[in-house]
Structure formats: structure tokens, C-alpha cells
Design a protein around this motif. Structure first.
Motif, PDB file in Angstrom:
ATOM      1  N   GLU A 252       3.710   8.456   3.345  1.00 26.45           N
ATOM      2  CA  GLU A 252       4.096   9.458   4.362  1.00 26.45           C
ATOM      3  C   GLU A 252       3.356   9.181   5.676  1.00 26.45           C
ATOM      4  OE1 GLU A 252       2.968  10.330   1.291  1.00 26.45           O
ATOM      5  OE2 GLU A 252       4.942  10.793   0.457  1.00 26.45           O
TER       6      GLU A 252
ATOM      7  N   PHE B  52       8.157  -0.997   4.830  1.00 24.07           N
ATOM      8  CA  PHE B  52       6.851  -0.971   4.155  1.00 24.07           C
ATOM      9  C   PHE B  52       6.989  -1.033   2.629  1.00 24.07           C
ATOM     10  CE2 PHE B  52       5.204   1.910   7.836  1.00 24.07           C
ATOM     11  CZ  PHE B  52       5.209   0.817   8.689  1.00 24.07           C
TER      12      PHE B  52
ATOM     13  N   ARG C 270       2.144  -4.080  12.494  1.00 26.14           N
ATOM     14  CA  ARG C 270       1.109  -3.081  12.766  1.00 26.14           C
ATOM     15  C   ARG C 270       0.418  -2.716  11.457  1.00 26.14           C
ATOM     16  NH1 ARG C 270       4.850  -0.981  17.145  1.00 26.14           N
ATOM     17  NH2 ARG C 270       6.110   0.056  15.574  1.00 26.14           N
ATOM     18  N   LEU C 271       1.204  -2.513  10.412  1.00 29.01           N
ATOM     19  CA  LEU C 271       0.642  -2.125   9.114  1.00 29.01           C
ATOM     20  C   LEU C 271      -0.240  -3.236   8.534  1.00 29.01           C
ATOM     21  CD1 LEU C 271       2.372  -0.415   6.138  1.00 29.01           C
ATOM     22  CD2 LEU C 271       1.012  -2.433   5.781  1.00 29.01           C
TER      23      LEU C 271
ATOM     24  N   HIS D 160      11.501   7.227  16.612  1.00 26.56           N
ATOM     25  CA  HIS D 160      10.231   7.185  15.863  1.00 26.56           C
ATOM     26  C   HIS D 160       9.759   8.550  15.368  1.00 26.56           C
ATOM     27  CE1 HIS D 160       9.082   2.888  16.536  1.00 26.56           C
ATOM     28  NE2 HIS D 160       9.931   3.031  17.533  1.00 26.56           N
TER      29      HIS D 160
ATOM     30  N   LEU E 278       2.966   4.489  11.794  1.00 24.03           N
ATOM     31  CA  LEU E 278       3.118   3.063  12.116  1.00 24.03           C
ATOM     32  C   LEU E 278       4.548   2.550  12.172  1.00 24.03           C
ATOM     33  CD1 LEU E 278       0.164   1.544  10.054  1.00 24.03           C
ATOM     34  CD2 LEU E 278       0.233   2.024  12.493  1.00 24.03           C
ATOM     35  N   LEU E 279       5.504   3.326  11.629  1.00 20.78           N
ATOM     36  CA  LEU E 279       6.884   2.845  11.628  1.00 20.78           C
ATOM     37  C   LEU E 279       7.479   2.982  13.033  1.00 20.78           C
ATOM     38  CD1 LEU E 279       8.774   1.596   9.497  1.00 20.78           C
ATOM     39  CD2 LEU E 279       9.835   3.809   9.231  1.00 20.78           C
TER      40      LEU E 279
ATOM     41  N   PRO F  51      11.571   0.219  15.518  1.00 18.46           N
ATOM     42  CA  PRO F  51      10.874   0.023  14.246  1.00 18.46           C
ATOM     43  C   PRO F  51      11.424  -1.154  13.457  1.00 18.46           C
ATOM     44  CG  PRO F  51      12.410   1.856  14.079  1.00 18.46           C
ATOM     45  CD  PRO F  51      12.390   1.437  15.517  1.00 18.46           C
TER      46      PRO F  51
ATOM     47  N   ALA G 122      -4.211  -2.984   7.898  1.00 17.76           N
ATOM     48  CA  ALA G 122      -4.696  -2.982   6.509  1.00 17.76           C
ATOM     49  C   ALA G 122      -5.744  -4.074   6.320  1.00 17.76           C
ATOM     50  CB  ALA G 122      -3.529  -3.188   5.548  1.00 17.76           C
TER      51      ALA G 122
ATOM     52  N   ILE H 257      11.718   9.820  12.261  1.00 18.95           N
ATOM     53  CA  ILE H 257      11.848   8.975  11.072  1.00 18.95           C
ATOM     54  C   ILE H 257      11.439   9.698   9.777  1.00 18.95           C
ATOM     55  CG2 ILE H 257      10.863   6.936   9.911  1.00 18.95           C
ATOM     56  CD1 ILE H 257      11.111   5.440  12.587  1.00 18.95           C
ATOM     57  N   PRO H 258      10.300  10.443   9.779  1.00 18.21           N
ATOM     58  CA  PRO H 258       9.931  11.122   8.520  1.00 18.21           C
ATOM     59  C   PRO H 258      11.022  12.074   8.018  1.00 18.21           C
ATOM     60  CG  PRO H 258       8.055  11.050   9.994  1.00 18.21           C
ATOM     61  CD  PRO H 258       9.238  10.575  10.791  1.00 18.21           C
TER      62      PRO H 258
ATOM     63  N   GLY I 142       3.313  -1.973   2.094  1.00 18.67           N
ATOM     64  CA  GLY I 142       2.662  -0.666   2.008  1.00 18.67           C
ATOM     65  C   GLY I 142       1.493  -0.627   1.034  1.00 18.67           C
TER      66      GLY I 142
ATOM     67  N   SER J 271      -2.243  -1.068   2.411  1.00 14.04           N
ATOM     68  CA  SER J 271      -2.910  -0.067   3.243  1.00 14.04           C
ATOM     69  C   SER J 271      -3.467   1.075   2.399  1.00 14.04           C
ATOM     70  CB  SER J 271      -1.900   0.496   4.254  1.00 14.04           C
ATOM     71  OG  SER J 271      -2.427   1.645   4.882  1.00 14.04           O
ATOM     72  N   PRO J 272      -4.619   1.607   2.803  1.00 17.70           N
ATOM     73  CA  PRO J 272      -5.151   2.774   2.088  1.00 17.70           C
ATOM     74  C   PRO J 272      -4.385   4.065   2.383  1.00 17.70           C
ATOM     75  CG  PRO J 272      -6.567   2.210   3.935  1.00 17.70           C
ATOM     76  CD  PRO J 272      -5.518   1.144   3.854  1.00 17.70           C
ATOM     77  N   GLU J 273      -3.545   4.050   3.386  1.00 13.47           N
ATOM     78  CA  GLU J 273      -2.858   5.289   3.767  1.00 13.47           C
ATOM     79  C   GLU J 273      -1.643   5.564   2.881  1.00 13.47           C
ATOM     80  OE1 GLU J 273      -3.213   6.824   7.414  1.00 13.47           O
ATOM     81  OE2 GLU J 273      -3.822   5.010   8.474  1.00 13.47           O
TER      82      GLU J 273
ATOM     83  N   SER K  38       6.632  -2.779  13.156  1.00 17.79           N
ATOM     84  CA  SER K  38       5.940  -1.804  12.306  1.00 17.79           C
ATOM     85  C   SER K  38       5.216  -2.524  11.174  1.00 17.79           C
ATOM     86  CB  SER K  38       6.941  -0.819  11.698  1.00 17.79           C
ATOM     87  OG  SER K  38       7.985  -0.527  12.589  1.00 17.79           O
TER      88      SER K  38
ATOM     89  N   LEU L 190       1.971   6.413   6.668  1.00 16.82           N
ATOM     90  CA  LEU L 190       2.401   5.136   7.258  1.00 16.82           C
ATOM     91  C   LEU L 190       3.705   5.304   8.028  1.00 16.82           C
ATOM     92  CD1 LEU L 190       1.609   2.588   4.394  1.00 16.82           C
ATOM     93  CD2 LEU L 190       0.353   2.945   6.528  1.00 16.82           C
ATOM     94  N   ARG L 191       4.651   6.044   7.431  1.00 14.89           N
ATOM     95  CA  ARG L 191       5.931   6.253   8.131  1.00 14.89           C
ATOM     96  C   ARG L 191       5.713   7.009   9.434  1.00 14.89           C
ATOM     97  NH1 ARG L 191       7.807   6.920   2.764  1.00 14.89           N
ATOM     98  NH2 ARG L 191       7.624   9.176   2.784  1.00 14.89           N
ATOM     99  N   ARG L 192       4.823   7.993   9.369  1.00 15.10           N
ATOM    100  CA  ARG L 192       4.602   8.835  10.539  1.00 15.10           C
ATOM    101  C   ARG L 192       3.853   8.083  11.644  1.00 15.10           C
ATOM    102  NH1 ARG L 192       0.558  12.193  11.438  1.00 15.10           N
ATOM    103  NH2 ARG L 192      -0.253  11.881   9.333  1.00 15.10           N
TER     104      ARG L 192
END
Lengths: 324, 324
Positions: B317, A304, A130-131, A94, B323-324, A123, A135, A97-98, B309, B312-314, A127, B319-321
Motif C-alpha cells: 500500500e 511492483f 525509484r523502488l 498518481h 513511489l508508483l 508511472p 530498497a 492510483i491507490p 516489491g 522494499s521494507p515498505e 516507479s 509503495l503504491r502511494r
């Protein structure tokens, strides 16, 4: 209809799961399995090749599913293979991942490929939930519970303890915590308090049971601070009752739609076979990757970024008619 | 950051839910509520206007959330308003969705707008989960259970029975069926056998209780063939205990990852307020609609066509950091 041609890289539990799972998708076909081992030593049901031959299949594979490990294989393999192929991986570190995304995105865009990363269930589907839950209900709290399920990493850690011959470790969420969350009650959550660890082990001959137990429960990160239950059994019983790889878990959001009203959003999995289900997820995302590539939507993608309709073999019209 | 400007069309339970829910999304703002009633007669917390003035807001609204009914309002309103605005609706007449889609798609493409249809939870999130579960596990069976929850249509039907002063009807899935599905057991499923109907009603003075009960349980489509439980109570008790609009349900797929192994995929909602949660879903899809319009991805869209994706308002980047 032309089938989408899949290649499998790596033939461990996940690779075997992909090989088996592809049988359920008549729109996909398996071109081959690629391995670092001697191909003729693998007991595959499908053609197997040395990974060195992969480049020869450049024009006969639409998507590669990368079935290697997240620690050593994927970080190197994925960016390299994404130069030539569309890829799907299950990278699950996790925190990294970025970085993995940025690396893949650069390679994939330069080479006009699609690289779908970090699929699977966590993930992956967890994930995604969660998103979506967050949202929809920005005000609230999301809880993730893992298990009941076999943890490969923890089983390995127990097996390394002196005096242990063999072992299986299960992560089990505390039911009363899960029930409280579902029942809209507030809970104090941290991963250690929310889960317990259940160990079944076979002792080496002459091993000191109490020393073994002490070594396990005091193991930092893995067991220290967790409620841990250790059961000693014989090898036959372990073989009989603990050879499966079940897993699963639950994502729950307690959201407030207004100050007065709560909504519980819940997603759960209960899997007889963790690797087979993970494989099934990668297969659906491989289908999506092939479509994205056809539409020239190149680059790295996560769960996502992919519209759910891309996962299904059915047409948008059929999906609206049958499933909406 | 410029906020996305929302208009609400229709101020029933859903419209009120959207008005309340928007407070949780700082990236969105409410421009106004548009009604067919006299605007000054609505008790809104926000500016209200006659629906005839809507066109004046062409340049000050990014997305309209259509909160009218699926039977009479949406089929006419949505294609008309999609000529000028990006729209989100909760059209829930499953059989007519394909027609509604085609109509909206034509208008939206011609006028360069985005029209998101049939959001909410069923159709909506339940549909999304039916699709994902089936795409991942082509071999298996999906079960949908509705409730426990208040059914407006069935409550209305009971209220129309002679001798009934007031009523609330709850749809309740049979727990033993749900548990069997979760427990990986085969069940014979049909909607009637899987749910029961629980009625609370207040009798008119002098009404014949047994005649009223007979009229209810023999009502075709609504009650006939269902296990139905009727409780008589007084108006005060009904007012006290049955004024909420709770609902929810569960989508479960029993999938086979191989012939031997089963996976249970489960999605569930438990909502204190059905309209508030439905509103919360429309809000997230309104955010998506604004983004799709900015990217010129015009036309009709369903929950199947929109990458998660976008909800979501986020940033991708973040989101990946996170929630993934």
C-alpha cells in the motif's frame, strides 16, 4: 506454441502504438481493435469493431490493453472490463492510483481476472527504479527529471490562450541540475526549479504577441514560476519541426552505501515516440498478465508485484543462460 | 515488528560491506559473522563465530548472505548451506550460473529453503535491465559497458608480472562509443574495442620499465588487443590515490519502437565502493528471500524471479502511494 491473443481498446496514439508494437512479438497476436467510434471510419491495419461487440470476444481474447485516457476513460472502463477480461492499463493519475488499485483488485478477485494497472514509464518503469534504488540504498535521495519531451497537456493549455493558433510545449530538465546530481553533489530540488518550459507557437492573425506571451508565462500551475522560453514561428515550421512526440527523462538516486561512500543509481529514457514506447511497455505487461492468469494469480497488480521474468517471451532457463 | 535475522558468511570486502550496510535497514538485524579464520582475530564490529558453529544458529538466522568468492567458495558452500538456511549469494561466473541454479534449486526444494543466487550488479541489476529492456523492445541491440572501475583480477595479474611491486588496474569504457550509443547511432561493438585498460604501477627496485610494460600489454586475455595505458608511480602515490574500489558501468539498449522510431533505455551505476554497493544489493535480496520463505515459495531464485516489491521494507500500500 499457442499465441497470446490481445485486444486493443481505444485507437488514439497509444492504441496505434500497441498495434504497431505487437508486430515485434511473435508470441502475441492481435484479435481486434475496439472503438467507440464507427469502426469502419478508423484507418487501422487490423480488424476493428465497435466496443459494444467486445463481450462477443470473451473467449477469443486473453488480455485487453486499455488505451483510453486516464482522466475519463480508464477509471470507468478498467473496473468494468476487468469483470470479463484480463486487462492492462496506463492509468497515470498518481494521486488516485491507490483508489484505482483497490477498485480493480476487488473486481478482478471476484471475477478471477488479472488487472495490471499504471504501466508505461511514469508511472511504470520510473516507479520500478525509484523502488529498487531506494530498497538497495535506504539512505539517500531520489531525483526525477522529466524530458526533454513534448507535453501534450501544456501544449493544449497554450493552444487555449487567446491569439494562439497552434503550439508545441516541451518540458526540459535543467542540464546543470542533472549533471550535479550525477556528479554526487547535493542540490536543492523542486520540480519548478529543475525544469524549464520551451514553447513554440503560431500566432493568430492580428494577435498581440506581448499579450499572448504574458498570458502564457502567468498561467498558474502550468507556467507560473517556471523559466519559460517562447518562440514564435509560422505554421509550416511548426508542422515540419514539431510533429513528433519525443519524451523521456531520468531517475537518479544519490545513495550512501556508508557515510563515506556514495553510489549513483541512474535510469534514463530518450524516446523518439512517447506513445510507441508506452505501448511497448504495456505489451510486455500484457504478456505477464496472461501468464499470471494462467497461474491463477488473480487480482490487481502493479509493476511492483510482477517478477521481471514474466515480461519476457523466453523461458527462465534461456533467460538465465543468456541474460543473467 | 519482528526483525529479519541475517548471518554473514565470510568477512572480506563484501562481508564488511554487508555488516556496514545492514545499519541502514531497521527491519533487519545481524546475528553474527561466520568465518573460517579465528573469529577472535577478526576486527569486526559485530559478534564473530567460527563457521563450524553455524549449524547452532539454525533457529536464530532467517537468511545467510554468502560473502565468499565465486571461484572456490560459493559453488561448494551455497548448496551445502541451502540445506539448512535460506541463502543469498553473488555468484558471478556467468557461464556456470545455469549449473549453479540447478544444483541450488534441487537442494532448496528438497529442504524447503530459498536460495537467491547471482545478486549484485553484474550479474544482478545489469541482468535485470538487460531483460526488461529486451522484453519491452524485442527489436534492438543491448550494449554493456563496464567501468570506469578498479578490476581486482586485472590488478592481480599486473602484480604478478616480474618487476612489479604493486599495481591498480582500471577498466574504462571508451566515452565516444558510449556517447554514440546514447545518441542513437549504430556502432560496431566488441568488448575489447569498447574498453581501455589503465594501469598504475610501482616498479621493484632495478626493474626494467620497458620489459615490464611489454609483459603487461602482451598478456593474453587480460591486456592483449586492448588499448592499454601504463603509468609508473611511487608507492606513496599509489597508496594515496588508488586505495578505493570504485566501479560502475552502463547498460544501454537502442530499441526500435517502430521502423522509424528509436528509444534509448539506459541504466547506469557510478559507485565509490563496488563491494559496499554489491553488499547493499544482497541485503535487499535477503529481505526478499525471508519473505519468499515465509510464503513457502521454496527453491532457487534469481533477480528475474523476484517481484521488485519484495525488496522494499515498505508495505505494498505504501509503495503504491509513495513511489508508483
Amino acid at each position: 506454441m499457442k499465441k497470446t491473443r490481445i485486444g486493443i481498446v481505444g485507437y488514439g496514439n497509444l492504441g496505434k502504438g500497441v498495434e504497431a508494437g505487437l508486430k515485434h512479438s511473435p508470441d502475441l497476436e492481435l484479435t481486434g481493435i475496439f472503438t467507440r467510434r464507427q469502426p469502419d471510419q478508423l484507418e487501422t491495419l487490423s480488424p476493428a469493431y465497435s466496443i459494444d461487440k467486445l463481450i462477443d470476444f470473451k473467449n477469443s481474447i486473453d488480455v485487453l490493453i486499455l488505451c483510453g485516457g486516464s482522466q475519463k476513460d480508464i477509471p470507468l472502463q478498467a473496473p468494468e472490463l476487468a469483470q470479463t477480461f484480463n486487462t492492462v492499463d496506463t492509468y497515470d493519475n498518481h494521486n488516485e492510483i491507490p483508489v484505482h488499485f483497490e477498485r480493480l483488485d476487488k473486481v478482478a478477485k471476484e471475477n478471477k481476472t488479472v488487472a495490471v494497472l499504471s504501466t508505461g514509464w511514469d508511472p511504470g518503469l520510473f516507479s520500478l527504479n525509484r523502488l529498487i534504488a531506494e530498497a538497495i540504498m535506504p539512505k539517500g535521495e531520489t531525483y526525477t527529471f522529466w524530458g526533454p519531451g513534448l507535453s501534450q497537456g501544456h501544449s493544449d493549455a497554450v493552444r487555449r490562450v487567446k491569439g494562439v493558433k497552434n503550439a508545441a510545449q516541451y518540458t526540459v530538465p535543467k542540464k546543470e541540475r542533472v549533471d550535479k546530481v550525477k556528479d554526487k553533489q547535493p542540490i536543492h530540488y523542486n520540480k519548478k526549479e529543475a525544469h524549464k518550459r520551451v514553447v513554440y507557437l503560431v500566432l493568430e492573425e492580428g494577435a498581440d504577441e506581448s499579450k499572448v506571451k504574458e498570458a502564457i508565462i502567468s498561467m498558474p500551475d502550468y507556467f507560473q514560476g517556471y523559466e519559460t522560453k517562447i518562440t514564435i514561428l509560422d505554421q509550416d515550421t511548426l508542422d515540419k519541426d514539431h510533429q513528433g512526440m519525443p519524451h523521456g527523462g531520468t531517475v537518479i538516486r544519490q545513495g550512501k552505501t556508508t557515510d563515506e561512500n556514495t553510489a549513483i543509481y541512474q535510469f534514463g529514457l530518450d524516446l523518439d515516440s512517447n506513445p510507441e514506447f508506452t505501448a511497448a511497455v504495456t505489451i510486455a505487461y500484457a504478456r505477464a498478465a496472461a501468464r499470471l492468469a494462467k497461474e491463477r494469480q488473480y487480482g490487481a497488480k502493479t509493476v511492483f508485484d510482477i517478477a521481471p521474468g514474466y515480461l519476457s517471451p523466453e523461458s527462465p532457463e534461456d533467460l538465465r543462460r543468456k541474460l543473467l
